[in-house]
Design a protein around this motif. Structure first.
Motif, short mmCIF file in Angstrom:
data_model
loop_
_atom_site.label_atom_id
_atom_site.label_comp_id
_atom_site.label_asym_id
_atom_site.label_seq_id
_atom_site.Cartn_x
_atom_site.Cartn_y
_atom_site.Cartn_z
N ARG A 1 9.24 0.15 2.58
CA ARG A 1 8.86 -0.94 1.26
C ARG A 1 7.79 0.28 0.40
N TYR A 2 8.63 1.09 1.09
CA TYR A 2 8.08 2.52 0.06
C TYR A 2 10.02 2.85 -0.50
N MET A 3 9.93 2.25 -2.14
CA MET A 3 11.66 3.34 -2.68
C MET A 3 11.34 3.51 -3.36
N MET B 1 0.66 -1.03 0.08
CA MET B 1 -0.35 0.19 0.64
C MET B 1 0.65 1.27 0.06
N CYS B 2 0.10 2.57 -0.37
CA CYS B 2 1.04 3.34 -0.87
C CYS B 2 0.95 4.94 0.45
N LEU B 3 1.92 5.21 0.82
CA LEU B 3 2.15 6.16 1.92
C LEU B 3 1.26 7.09 1.59
N ALA C 1 9.00 1.94 -8.14
CA ALA C 1 8.61 3.33 -6.72
C ALA C 1 7.24 3.65 -7.15
N CYS C 2 6.91 4.16 -6.18
CA CYS C 2 5.55 4.52 -6.82
C CYS C 2 5.24 5.54 -7.65
N TYR C 3 3.99 5.50 -8.75
CA TYR C 3 3.38 6.25 -9.64
C TYR C 3 1.85 5.95 -9.17
N CYS C 4 1.42 5.49 -8.07
CA CYS C 4 -0.08 5.98 -8.03
C CYS C 4 -0.23 7.74 -7.67
N GLY C 5 -1.32 7.89 -8.34
CA GLY C 5 -1.87 8.38 -8.59
C GLY C 5 -2.02 10.02 -7.15
N PHE C 6 -2.36 9.07 -5.82
CA PHE C 6 -1.92 10.53 -4.70
C PHE C 6 -0.30 10.62 -4.79
N CYS C 7 0.97 9.66 -5.34
CA CYS C 7 1.70 10.28 -5.24
C CYS C 7 1.98 11.54 -6.55
N ARG C 8 1.54 11.03 -7.68
CA ARG C 8 2.19 12.28 -8.96
C ARG C 8 1.29 13.30 -8.42
ZN LIG Z 1 2.03 6.11 -4.42
#
Ligand SMILES: [Zn+2]
Length: 719
Positions: A160-162, A129-131, A168-175
C-alpha cells in the motif's frame, strides 16, 4: 498444487485466541484436505503471535507461541506453514516512531481505516509505515526471525505504498530519496503531461520493487528453499499493484492474488484474476482467495455453492485456491467447512492432471500496466473496462482466452496465440511495436480506440505506432457525449449483429458530476489507408442528451451519419474499432457489442482449437500436455445471485434500497458441447467419475457432449 488454509486472527481484542490452539488450526487443515497453512506471525495491529524480539507478543497468548504450535503440529502431517509478516500497517511501531509513517502531501498520516465520511475525527487504527524508512529493516528482522522459527515461506501483504497523489507518501525519507535518485523534489501536484511527473510515478513503483527485492535476498540467503509470496490484490488499488508484480516478478516465488471483490464481481472473476496474475508474473504460481464468508461479513459463512465453485474456478484457471477463515468465522460459523472439504478433496484427486500442462491458446487480450497508468491517469478504471469487456465476451462464449502484459509484448512472447487483442492499449514500447508488427504478418490483431498512440513513457505521438498494421492514420478525436455507429452488415464481422444502428454510449451511474462517463462515446478520427475497408461509420447524436425515458439520462436520438469511419478491416486479418467497444460491452452486456467483438476476433484469429457451447453460462479452461487435452468446465448458471444497482449512486427516490448482494445458492445443470479442431481426440473421460464420454465427428471437428452439474474435468487422449 497447494490447497491453502489461511487462518487469520485480526480482531483488536483477540477474543478467541486463548480458545484456539495451534493443533486446532492444523486439525482444521487436515479436515478440509489442505496441505498448506498461512497464518499471521505479526498482524496489522503490530502484535506477534510467537516469541519475538522484534514485535511485542500479544498478552492473550501468555506463555504460548502460536506459530511454534502450528509449525510443530503441521510438520507431523506434512503440512507447510507460511507466515504473514511485514504488514505496512503497524500502530505499535508508529507509536514509537511516528516519523516512519507514510504521510500525504499535507503531512497527515496515510492509513488503512475505513470510516464513514461523517466520522471526521475517527481514531487512527491502522497507520501505514513507509518503505523508505527504517521500517523495512524491521521487516527484514521479522522475516529472519520467522525463518529461524522454521516456517516454509513468507507472505507479504500489499505494501500500500501508492503512486497516486492522493495516497502518495511525502515523508522526509521519501523526499530525500527522491531528491537523491532523480535530482529534484517530489512534485506538489498532478502533472500527467510532464515526463517528470510520470518518472516520479514510476519511481514510487520502484520503491515497492526494491523492497521486495531486498526481502527476497534476505529470505534466500537465510533459506534458499523458503518461498516469498506477495499479495498483489489485482482488482484493488486501482490495479497499480499489478505493476509491482510485473516489475518484481523475478524476486517473487508466488503471486498471492487476493480476490476479495468476488461477491460483487461478474461470474468468472476468480479465473480472470488468476490468469491475469499468471501473465503479469511471467508464469509464476498464483494463489488466489475464496473467503469462507460473504462480502466483508467475517463472522458468518457464505453459501456452499459460492465456496465450492470459487475454489474450483481458481483451480480451473491454473491457480492454487486459498480459503480465508477468520477466527470469528471458525468459532461462530462452521457452515463453510463441508464445501471447502468437498472442493479440496476433488482437487486433491485431480491435481495430477495439471502436472506439466500448458494452456491451449487462442486469444490473448493485452492488459497493459503502462496503458492503464498513462492513458487512465488518475482514474484508470475506464481503461481497464475496455480490457475486461473483451475478456468477458470471449470467456462467456466458451472461447479460450488469456492475458498478455507489457513484458510479453516487449519480449515478443506471443507466437502461440492466434489473435492478439489490443483494447485501448495506448502505450507501447518500440520493442513491443516491432514484435506486434512481426506477429501481425501471419496472425490476427484486433485493436480499439487510441491503441499505440503513446510510447512506452506515456508521451503522446502524432500518429499510431501501428498505423500500417491496422490500416488507418490518426487525425484527432471525435468528442461526442453520445454517439452511434452505423454498420454495413455485408461482412463476417458485422453479420448477425442485431441492428444496423448501434448505440455507442451510456449514462453515468453516479450522475453527480456528469451525465455520461468520461470519453465513453468518443472515437479516434482516422483516415483509412487505400487497402483498408470501412464497415461502419460514426453517427452524430441529435442533441447533447436524450429527452425520453428518465429525461436527461436517456440517449439522444441519431442525428446525421458522418463519413468518419468507426470500424475498419484490413485484409487479411486486422480489425480496428475507433471507439471503445469492450467498455460498452463491460457496462451493458448487449448482444450488439458482444457480436461485434466475437465476430472480429473469430474473423481475425480463425477457428479456435477448442470451443464450448451451451444454453447456460459456463467457463471452459483448456490445457494440453503430451498426448492429452485437459478441459475444465465450470458451470456459472446459478438460480440466484442477485446484485442490485440503481441508476444513480444512491437511489433514495426508489421504494427500497439497491444494496442487495446475494450469493449463489444452487447451480442449474446444463448441457455443454465441446468442439475441437485440428487435434483429434480418440477417447474422452472424466477422472472424477470414471465416466467415458462419446466422441462424434462432424465435418472437420470432434464433438463431445456432456451434462454439467457444478464442475467437470475432462481428459481427451489425442494419441
Ligand atoms: Zn515515505
Amino acid at each position: 498444487m497447494p490447497r491453502v488454509l489461511q487462518f487469520n486472527f485480526e480482531d483488536r481484542d483477540l477474543i478467541y485466541l486463548d480458545k484456539i490452539k495451534g493443533a486446532d488450526i492444523v486439525k482444521l487443515a487436515i479436515d478440509i484436505h489442505s496441505d498448506t497453512i498461512v497464518i499471521f506471525a505479526r498482524d496489522a495491529w503490530g502484535r506477534a503471535y510467537y516469541d519475538s524480539e522484534v514485535a511485542r507478543k500479544t498478552s492473550r497468548l501468555r506463555n504460548r507461541d502460536l506459530l511454534r504450535e502450528v509449525i510443530d503440529e503441521a510438520r507431523k502431517h506434512g503440512i507447510r506453514v507460511i507466515a504473514m509478516i511485514g504488514h505496512t500497517t503497524h500502530p505499535e511501531l508508529y507509536s514509537k516512531h511516528p516519523e516512519w509513517a507514510q504521510r500525504n502531501i499535507e503531512g497527515l498520516v496515510i492509513h488503512m481505516d475505513t470510516n464513514p465520511r461523517s466520522e471526521a475525527n475517527a481514531e487512527l487504527r491502522w497507520p501505514l509505515m513507509c518503505l523508505n524508512s527504517p521500517f523495512l529493516d524491521v521487516v527484514v528482522r521479522e522475516l529472519e526471525e520467522v525463518l529461524n522459527h522454521g516456517v516454509d515461506g513468507v507472505l507479504l501483504d500489499s505494501f500500500r505504498y501508492m503512486p497516486d497523489l492522493e495516497r502518495a507518501c511525502y515523508c522526509g525519507f521519501c523526499r530525500k530519496a527522491h531528491r537523491e535518485d532523480l535530482g529534484r523534489d517530489l512534485p506538489e501536484s498532478e502533472q500527467w503531461d510532464t515526463k517528470a511527473y510520470r518518472e516520479t510515478f514510476r519511481w514510487r513503483y520502484n520503491v515497492n520493487v526494491k523492497a521486495i527485492e531486498k526481502l527476497y535476498r534476505a529470505l534466500k540467503s537465510k533459506n534458499p528453499k523458503a518461498v516469498l509470496a506477495y499479495n498483489s490484490h489485482p482488482a484493488g488499488w486501482k490495479g497499480r499493484a499489478n505493476t509491482v508484480v510485473e516489475l518484481a516478478r523475478n524476486s517473487l516465488d508466488i503471486i498471492y492474488a487476493e480476490a476479495s471483490e468476488v461477491d460483487y464481481q461478474p461470474p468468472g472473476f476468480l479465473a480472470e484474476m488468476v490468469k491475469l496474475s499468471t501473465a503479469l508474473s511471467g508464469g509464476k504460481p498464483v494463489w488466489s482467495t475464496r473467503n469462507a464468508f460473504h462480502t466483508a461479513l467475517t463472522t458468518t459463512s457464505t453459501t456452499p455453492v459460492a465456496i465450492r465453485q470459487g475454489i474450483r474456478e481458481i483451480f480451473a484457471a491454473g491457480g492454487s485456491p486459498v480459503v480465508l477463515v477468520f477466527s470469528s468465522t471458525y468459532m461462530q460459523s462452521r457452515y463453510f467447512i463441508n464445501p471447502v472439504r468437498e472442493a479440496f478433496r476433488e482437487i486433491e484427486k485431480l491435481e495430477e492432471y495439471m502436472d506439466g500442462v500448458s494452456r491451449l491458446r487462442y486469444a490473448a487480450v493485452v492488459y497493459s500496466n503502462r496503458s492503464r497508468d498513462w492513458a487512465g491517469r488518475s482514474d484508470p478504471r475506464h481503461v481497464t473496462d475496455e480490457v475486461r469487456g473483451f475478456y468477458y465476451a470471449l470467456a462467456y462464449n466458451g472461447i479460450p482466452v488469456d492475458f498478455v502484459t507489457d513484458h510479453q509484448l516487449d519480449d515478443g512472447l506471443l507466437s502461440d496465440y492466434r489473435v492478439l487483442i489490443l483494447p485501448y492499449t495506448a502505450s507501447l514500447s518500440s520493442r513491443g511495436v516491432e514484435n506486434i508488427k512481426r506477429y501481425s504478418a501471419n496472425h490476427g490483431i484486433v485493436a480499439t480506440y487510441l491503441t499505440s498512440i503513446m510510447n512506452e513513457d506515456g508521451d503522446i505521438l502524432e500518429d499510431f505506432q501501428l498505423s500500417e498494421e491496422i490500416g488507418v492514420s490518426y487525425r484527432g478525436l471525435v468528442k461526442y457525449p453520445w454517439s452511434y455507429i452505423a454498420i454495413n452488415r455485408d461482412h463476417p464481422i458485422t453479420r448477425d449483429v442485431p441492428d444496423e444502428i448501434i448505440l455507442w454510449g451510456d449514462f453515468d451511474r453516479i450522475f453527480r458530476e456528469r451525465r455520461t462517463p468520461p470519453s465513453i462515446a468518443w472515437h479516434a478520427r482516422v483516415e483509412p489507408h487505400g487497402e483498408a475497408r470501412v464497415l461502419g461509420f460514426i453517427g452524430e447524436p441529435a442533441s447533447d442528451y436524450g429527452f425520453e425515458y428518465e429525461n436527461g439520462r436517456s440517449p439522444p436520438l441519431l442525428g446525421s451519419l458522418t463519413r468518419d469511419p468507426a470500424l475498419i478491416v484490413k485484409e487479411p486479418r486486422a480489425v480496428y474499432f475507433t471507439g471503445q467497444v469492450g467498455r460498452l460491452y463491460w457496462r451493458l452486456g448487449l448482444p450488439h457489442h458482444e457480436q461485434l467483438i466475437l465476430n472480429s476476433i473469430l474473423w481475425s484469429g480463425g477457428d479456435p482449437p477448442i470451443r464450448g457451447y451451451s444454453e447456460g453460462l459456463f467457463l471452459l479452461e483448456p490445457y494440453k500436455r503430451n498426448g492429452q487435452i485437459i478441459v475444465h468446465l465450470l458451470n456459472l448458471t446459478c438460480d440466484r445471485r442477485v446484485i442490485a444497482r440503481g441508476n444513480i449512486d444512491d437511489q433514495t427516490a426508489w421504494h427500497s434500497t439497491v444494496e442487495t448482494v446475494m450469493p449463489p445458492r444452487r447451480v442449474i445443470p446444463i448441457e455443454v458441447e465441446i468442439e475441437i479442431k485440428e487435434l483429434e481426440p480418440l477417447k474422452a473421460w472424466s477422472p472424477l467419475t470414471g465416466r467415458k464420454l462419446s466422441i462424434e465427428k462432424r465435418n472437420n471437428s470432434t464433438i463431445i457432449r456432456t451434462g454439467l452439474g457444478e464442475y467437470e474435468l475432462i481428459v481427451l487422449e489425442t494419441k
